[in-house]
Design an enzyme around this catalytic site. Structure first.
Site, mmCIF file in Angstrom:
data_model
loop_
_atom_site.group_PDB
_atom_site.id
_atom_site.type_symbol
_atom_site.label_atom_id
_atom_site.label_comp_id
_atom_site.label_asym_id
_atom_site.label_seq_id
_atom_site.Cartn_x
_atom_site.Cartn_y
_atom_site.Cartn_z
ATOM 1 N N ASP A 63 -30.485 39.053 3.628
ATOM 2 C CA ASP A 63 -29.213 39.767 3.835
ATOM 3 C C ASP A 63 -29.183 41.035 2.995
ATOM 4 O OD1 ASP A 63 -28.343 37.579 5.349
ATOM 5 O OD2 ASP A 63 -27.523 36.539 3.582
ATOM 6 N N ASP A 69 -21.907 42.348 -4.658
ATOM 7 C CA ASP A 69 -22.652 41.077 -4.794
ATOM 8 C C ASP A 69 -23.307 41.027 -6.173
ATOM 9 O OD1 ASP A 69 -23.750 41.168 -1.350
ATOM 10 O OD2 ASP A 69 -22.279 39.812 -2.257
ATOM 11 N N GLU A 92 -26.764 32.698 -5.476
ATOM 12 C CA GLU A 92 -27.232 33.074 -4.150
ATOM 13 C C GLU A 92 -27.985 34.389 -4.213
ATOM 14 O OE1 GLU A 92 -24.599 34.887 -1.307
ATOM 15 O OE2 GLU A 92 -25.363 33.589 0.276
ATOM 16 N N GLU A 93 -27.605 35.251 -5.196
ATOM 17 C CA GLU A 93 -28.160 36.601 -5.244
ATOM 18 C C GLU A 93 -29.493 36.684 -5.974
ATOM 19 O OE1 GLU A 93 -25.203 37.535 -2.860
ATOM 20 O OE2 GLU A 93 -26.957 38.752 -3.357
ATOM 21 N N ASP A 114 -22.230 30.870 -5.420
ATOM 22 C CA ASP A 114 -22.280 32.037 -4.552
ATOM 23 C C ASP A 114 -21.258 32.997 -5.147
ATOM 24 O OD1 ASP A 114 -21.727 32.617 -0.948
ATOM 25 O OD2 ASP A 114 -22.127 33.964 -2.646
ATOM 26 N N LEU A 116 -20.102 36.047 -4.518
ATOM 27 C CA LEU A 116 -19.132 36.740 -3.669
ATOM 28 C C LEU A 116 -19.426 36.438 -2.206
ATOM 29 C CD1 LEU A 116 -16.610 38.495 -3.998
ATOM 30 C CD2 LEU A 116 -18.041 40.505 -3.615
ATOM 31 N N ASP A 117 -18.920 35.281 -1.767
ATOM 32 C CA ASP A 117 -19.137 34.872 -0.378
ATOM 33 C C ASP A 117 -18.293 35.756 0.544
ATOM 34 O OD1 ASP A 117 -19.866 32.843 1.770
ATOM 35 O OD2 ASP A 117 -17.677 32.843 1.851
ATOM 36 N N GLU A 278 -22.916 26.413 -1.190
ATOM 37 C CA GLU A 278 -21.838 26.595 -0.204
ATOM 38 C C GLU A 278 -21.432 25.231 0.382
ATOM 39 O OE1 GLU A 278 -22.562 31.187 1.382
ATOM 40 O OE2 GLU A 278 -23.537 29.576 2.489
HETATM 41 P P1 P6P Z 1 -21.769 34.758 10.937
HETATM 42 C C1 P6P Z 1 -20.796 35.406 4.926
HETATM 43 O O1 P6P Z 1 -21.916 36.235 4.834
HETATM 44 C C2 P6P Z 1 -21.244 34.012 5.304
HETATM 45 O O2 P6P Z 1 -22.265 33.565 4.485
HETATM 46 C C3 P6P Z 1 -20.048 33.073 5.242
HETATM 47 O O3 P6P Z 1 -19.074 33.520 4.366
HETATM 48 C C4 P6P Z 1 -19.551 33.044 6.667
HETATM 49 O O4 P6P Z 1 -18.961 31.807 7.030
HETATM 50 C C5 P6P Z 1 -20.831 33.263 7.476
HETATM 51 O O5 P6P Z 1 -21.709 34.024 6.653
HETATM 52 C C6 P6P Z 1 -20.546 34.038 8.743
HETATM 53 O O6 P6P Z 1 -21.750 34.045 9.490
HETATM 54 O O7 P6P Z 1 -23.137 34.408 11.493
HETATM 55 O O8 P6P Z 1 -20.643 34.118 11.745
HETATM 56 O O9 P6P Z 1 -21.545 36.206 10.681
#
Ligand code: P6P
Length: 338
Positions: A63, A69, A92-93, A114, A116-117, A278
């Protein structure tokens, strides 16, 4: 109104249930909440400080990393790495496990987070959040090792998350229910606003990224279509809600019921979300609130992670909705991506 229960006072009041508690877990939860206050402030001011952009780096999952982040990651590594409570950290980072200031045997716990989710949404003011999971080391008489992160949910001593949205909220559990707090900026404290959160037995909201439909197994397609039928609930079809920020979608599901699902699919045969920092913490919380959390065939909390960045599917929410998914999709064996 004088806030009687701030986070630290509430955690202290809970300690009475554990006569032999050392107060260490309480102290580290307060430290984590301080990190969340700092990140909340960063998120709120990032716009006019030009911090919404990308750092130009790619994380271990491929990503694109946002500047925030890394900023959020730095805050938590600095704050919690120097707390003396944690032998090792996982973020996560960061590709690998992070050593801390704890001396050789200090730090009874290990922490995965994580920072900054949902950060990909930050520019459009969509809620983001921090998710964390705390394990006790398998052997207190040695320094922490990677294997201390490879434990099922039964070894989780605390888990929680924050949501940086219209308000900053903090939800956590240490295995005695789920408790929600709201940051009062006028005093800089998290105040107890939702004691003992319980997820409704059933709901009327489903939450999934339907943009992935072409990649789903047919049984997943059939299940999601069944939610849209007139007779899906006593009041008609389910309502669809998908923010695309896990903490926001999860928090709504926890409080309002229904089901959030990110199943495996042809593009993500091992899942999209991350198990250790997560799915595991959120599953721990959902089950503590009376809900369910599976990856399809298995309860998430019964899975033992084998890798710190392992991915997983997540189907979670009201017990009856999750049971319906399991019956309709998994009764006939494993689901494969298409
Ligand atoms: P998609 C954000 O990057 C994340 O990890 C979660 O917060 C979120 O539920 C998911 O990805 C969204 O994924 O494939 O629907 O864009």
């Amino acid at each position: 109104m004088i806030p009687t229960q701030t986070l630290s006072r509430f955690i202290h009041s809970q300690r009475k249930r554990y006569p032999d508690s050392t107060g260490e877990l309480s102290d580290l939860l307060v430290s984590i909440s301080l990190g969340m206050k700092l990140i909340s402030q960063m998120v709120a001011t990032a716009g006019f400080k030009g911090l919404h952009g990308y750092s130009g780096e790619i994380n271990v999952h491929g990503d694109e990393k946002r500047i925030l982040d890394d900023e959020a990651d730095e805050v938590l590594v600095e704050l919690l790495g120097s707390s003396g409570h944690f032998g090792l950290l996982v973020s996560e980072e960061r590709d690998s496990v992070i050593a801390t200031d704890a001396s050789h045997n200090e730090g009874k716990y290990v922490l995965a987070f994580d920072p900054l989710d949902g950060s990909s949404n930050i520019g459009s003011n969509i809620p983001t959040g921090t998710i964390f999971c705390i394990y006790k080391k398998k052997d207190e008489n040695r320094a922490a090792i990677n294997d201390d992160f490879c434990q099922p949910g039964s070894a989780v001593v605390a888990a929680g998350y924050s949501v940086y949205g219209a308000k900053t909220s903090f939800v956590y559990s240490t295995g005695s229910g789920v408790h929600g707090f709201t940051l009062d900026p006028s005093i800089g404290e998290f105040v107890l606003t939702d004691p003992d959160i319980r997820v409704p037995e059933r709901g009327t909201i489903y939450s999934v990224n339907e943009g992935n439909t072409a990649f789903w197994d047919d049984r997943v397609k059939t299940y999601v279509e069944s939610l849209k039928r007139h007779d899906a609930t006593e009041k008609g079809p389910y309502t669809g809600r998908y923010v695309g920020s896990l903490v926001a979608d999860f928090d709504r599901t926890l409080r309002k019921g229904g089901v959030f699902l990110y199943p495996v699919d042809a593009k993500r045969p091992t899942g999209r979300l991350r198990l250790l920092y997560e799915c595991m913490p959120l599953a721990f919380i959902m089950e503590q609130a009376g809900g369910s959390a599976i990856n399809g065939p298995d309860r998430i909390v019964e899975i033992t992670p084998s890798d710190i960045h392992q991915k997983s599917a997540l189907i979670t929410g009201s017990p009856s909705e999750v049971a319906r998914y399991a019956a309709q999709v998994h009764a006939k064996g494993d689901v494969k991506g298409r």
